[in-house]
Design a protein around this motif. Structure first.
Motif, PDB file in Angstrom:
ATOM      1  N   SER A 196       0.787  -1.350  -0.148  1.00 42.90           N
ATOM      2  CA  SER A 196      -0.001   0.254  -0.009  1.00 42.90           C
ATOM      3  C   SER A 196       0.880   1.171   0.070  1.00 42.90           C
ATOM      4  O   SER A 196       0.674   2.356  -0.643  1.00 42.90           O
ATOM      5  N   TYR A 197       1.796   1.053   0.755  1.00 47.58           N
ATOM      6  CA  TYR A 197       2.762   2.338   0.705  1.00 47.58           C
ATOM      7  C   TYR A 197       3.762   2.533  -0.425  1.00 47.58           C
ATOM      8  O   TYR A 197       3.958   3.603  -1.023  1.00 47.58           O
ATOM      9  N   ALA A 198       4.118   1.223  -1.199  1.00 45.70           N
ATOM     10  CA  ALA A 198       4.739   1.296  -2.458  1.00 45.70           C
ATOM     11  C   ALA A 198       3.765   1.922  -3.331  1.00 45.70           C
ATOM     12  O   ALA A 198       4.201   2.975  -4.433  1.00 45.70           O
ATOM     13  N   ASP A 199       2.596   1.471  -3.311  1.00 52.18           N
ATOM     14  CA  ASP A 199       1.779   1.839  -4.511  1.00 52.18           C
ATOM     15  C   ASP A 199       1.370   3.419  -4.396  1.00 52.18           C
ATOM     16  O   ASP A 199       1.284   4.304  -5.425  1.00 52.18           O
ATOM     17  N   LEU A 200       1.473   3.976  -3.343  1.00 50.98           N
ATOM     18  CA  LEU A 200       1.198   5.227  -2.839  1.00 50.98           C
ATOM     19  C   LEU A 200       2.568   6.300  -3.337  1.00 50.98           C
ATOM     20  O   LEU A 200       2.194   6.974  -4.322  1.00 50.98           O
ATOM     21  N   ALA A 201       3.491   5.800  -3.307  1.00 46.48           N
ATOM     22  CA  ALA A 201       4.790   6.170  -3.572  1.00 46.48           C
ATOM     23  C   ALA A 201       4.947   6.331  -5.073  1.00 46.48           C
ATOM     24  O   ALA A 201       5.437   7.220  -5.745  1.00 46.48           O
ATOM     25  N   ALA A 202       4.497   5.029  -5.914  1.00 47.93           N
ATOM     26  CA  ALA A 202       4.643   5.157  -7.270  1.00 47.93           C
ATOM     27  C   ALA A 202       4.073   5.956  -7.913  1.00 47.93           C
ATOM     28  O   ALA A 202       4.391   6.392  -9.149  1.00 47.93           O
ATOM     29  N   ALA A 203       2.982   6.549  -7.237  1.00 44.41           N
ATOM     30  CA  ALA A 203       2.116   7.729  -8.039  1.00 44.41           C
ATOM     31  C   ALA A 203       2.972   8.944  -8.291  1.00 44.41           C
ATOM     32  O   ALA A 203       2.842   9.531  -9.478  1.00 44.41           O
ATOM     33  N   TRP A 205       6.781   8.022  -8.095  1.00 42.85           N
ATOM     34  CA  TRP A 205       8.031   7.552  -8.706  1.00 42.85           C
ATOM     35  C   TRP A 205       7.642   6.658  -9.265  1.00 42.85           C
ATOM     36  O   TRP A 205       8.074   5.332  -8.869  1.00 42.85           O
ATOM     37  N   PRO A 206       7.129   6.205 -10.359  1.00 41.04           N
ATOM     38  CA  PRO A 206       6.731   5.005 -11.114  1.00 41.04           C
ATOM     39  C   PRO A 206       7.811   4.135 -11.187  1.00 41.04           C
ATOM     40  O   PRO A 206       7.515   2.855 -11.491  1.00 41.04           O
ATOM     41  N   THR A 207       9.010   4.584 -11.399  1.00 43.29           N
ATOM     42  CA  THR A 207      10.225   3.535 -11.425  1.00 43.29           C
ATOM     43  C   THR A 207      10.684   3.247 -10.248  1.00 43.29           C
ATOM     44  O   THR A 207      11.954   2.853 -10.288  1.00 43.29           O
ATOM     45  N   LEU A 208      10.176   3.351  -9.260  1.00 46.98           N
ATOM     46  CA  LEU A 208      10.996   3.187  -7.843  1.00 46.98           C
ATOM     47  C   LEU A 208      11.183   1.719  -7.614  1.00 46.98           C
ATOM     48  O   LEU A 208      10.573   0.772  -8.338  1.00 46.98           O
ATOM     49  N   GLU A 209      12.189   1.236  -6.749  1.00 46.65           N
ATOM     50  CA  GLU A 209      12.387   0.065  -6.337  1.00 46.65           C
ATOM     51  C   GLU A 209      11.687  -0.293  -5.097  1.00 46.65           C
ATOM     52  O   GLU A 209      11.416   0.327  -4.270  1.00 46.65           O
ATOM     53  N   HIS A 210      11.363  -1.754  -5.125  1.00 45.14           N
ATOM     54  CA  HIS A 210      10.249  -1.998  -4.300  1.00 45.14           C
ATOM     55  C   HIS A 210      10.794  -3.388  -4.057  1.00 45.14           C
ATOM     56  O   HIS A 210      10.184  -4.576  -4.362  1.00 45.14           O
ATOM     57  N   PRO A 211      11.987  -3.870  -3.052  1.00 44.58           N
ATOM     58  CA  PRO A 211      12.570  -5.095  -3.079  1.00 44.58           C
ATOM     59  C   PRO A 211      11.684  -5.942  -2.093  1.00 44.58           C
ATOM     60  O   PRO A 211      12.082  -7.299  -2.079  1.00 44.58           O
ATOM     61  N   LEU A 212      10.709  -5.437  -1.524  1.00 45.35           N
ATOM     62  CA  LEU A 212       9.933  -6.226  -0.893  1.00 45.35           C
ATOM     63  C   LEU A 212       8.586  -6.910  -1.508  1.00 45.35           C
ATOM     64  O   LEU A 212       7.533  -7.596  -0.935  1.00 45.35           O
ATOM     65  N   ARG A 213       8.380  -6.480  -2.743  1.00 48.17           N
ATOM     66  CA  ARG A 213       7.048  -6.828  -3.397  1.00 48.17           C
ATOM     67  C   ARG A 213       7.093  -8.216  -3.523  1.00 48.17           C
ATOM     68  O   ARG A 213       7.832  -9.147  -3.672  1.00 48.17           O
ATOM     69  N   GLY A 214       5.787  -8.692  -3.090  1.00 46.12           N
ATOM     70  CA  GLY A 214       5.585  -9.966  -3.047  1.00 46.12           C
ATOM     71  C   GLY A 214       5.623 -10.929  -1.778  1.00 46.12           C
ATOM     72  O   GLY A 214       5.358 -12.231  -1.859  1.00 46.12           O
ATOM     73  N   LEU A 215       6.523 -10.425  -0.857  1.00 45.03           N
ATOM     74  CA  LEU A 215       6.987 -11.193   0.450  1.00 45.03           C
ATOM     75  C   LEU A 215       6.054 -10.792   1.496  1.00 45.03           C
ATOM     76  O   LEU A 215       5.292  -9.550   1.364  1.00 45.03           O
ATOM     77  N   GLY A 216       5.939 -11.678   2.253  1.00 49.20           N
ATOM     78  CA  GLY A 216       5.285 -11.611   3.505  1.00 49.20           C
ATOM     79  C   GLY A 216       5.695 -10.923   4.508  1.00 49.20           C
ATOM     80  O   GLY A 216       7.030 -10.532   4.405  1.00 49.20           O
TER      81      GLY A 216
END
Length: 239
Positions: A196-203, A205-216
């Motif tokens: 949810s925070y990554a999606d908010l920031a992606a608005a 910085w659409p090319t941001l890095e999110h190393p935790l994507r898909g992790l629990g």
């Protein structure tokens, strides 16, 4: 008597241009992606004047009424063609975003760096601090607050209860204005938070890095722990 050539006379200015401060470089990058080319108002006045002396920015004729004091967020300079060229050659600032937390200090108001005490936030902040140190200390750590947006540690905030995605979450428009003001609108961004925070920031910085994507959540915490353990090797490299 020998007279200095035009090339030698230009060397001092060229040398100064190659030694821009991190905030000056960030300001040029932010201005380069701004719709009107405005230099962020948070850039110290003396550093903005230095950019003007180098021909990288030009002063704006604002015509503001100064009877009520300075308007600190009003733009004073606009980037020039030379400034845009300089920004293309300069390294972009690096930002590490950590989320706010539901766990907060039992006070009505406090600086952001003291308000958030939740275990996830604390672990994410320790990991971001370690990553910033691994990047030669050049990366800036900011908190992404669901209510207040982008926060530095020293920014005072009120106690609140809100998570990203809930009604009342800070808007992308506000985030964009904050990112420009802080000089990070063109930064390389890594988010140490959930979706949810990554999606908010992606608005912003659409090319941001999110190393935790898909992790629990457990994997998040393990990732953080690996980063701030002393034996951890550098994982964030400067360009």
């Amino acid at each position: 008597m020998n007279h200095p050539s035009s090339t030698s006379r230009s060397r001092p200015a060229a040398a100064r241009a190659s030694q821009l401060s991190a905030s000056q470089r960030a300001g040029l990058h932010a201005a380069a992606v701004h719709g009107e080319g405005h230099i962020p108002a948070c850039l110290p006045a003396n550093e903005a004047r230095q950019l003007a002396e180098l021909g990288l920015v030009q002063a704006l004729s604002t015509g503001l009424d100064t009877r009520f004091g300075p308007l600190t967020r009003a733009p004073s300079y606009r980037i020039t063609r030379a400034g845009r060229s300089r920004a293309q050659r300069a390294p972009r600032p690096q930002v590490l975003l950590v989320p706010c937390s539901m766990g907060k200090a039992e006070v009505p108001a406090a600086p952001a760096g003291e308000m958030y005490v939740g275990p996830y936030h604390v672990a994410a902040r320790k990991a971001a601090a370690a990553a910033a140190e691994a990047a030669d200390g050049s990366a800036q750590v900011l908190t992404l607050s669901a209510k207040f947006g982008l926060l530095r540690d020293e920014d005072p905030i009120l106690h609140y209860d809100l998570r990203a995605g809930q009604n009342g979450t800070v808007s992308p428009h506000v985030l964009a204005r904050q990112a420009h003001f802080l000089g990070v609108s063109a930064a390389r961004v890594t988010v140490f938070a959930g979706r949810s925070y990554a999606d908010l920031a992606a608005a912003i910085w659409p090319t941001l890095e999110h190393p935790l994507r898909g992790l629990g959540i457990g994997q998040h915490l393990a990732f953080f722990a690996d980063l701030y353990r002393p034996s951890r090797r550098t994982v964030l490299q400067r360009p």
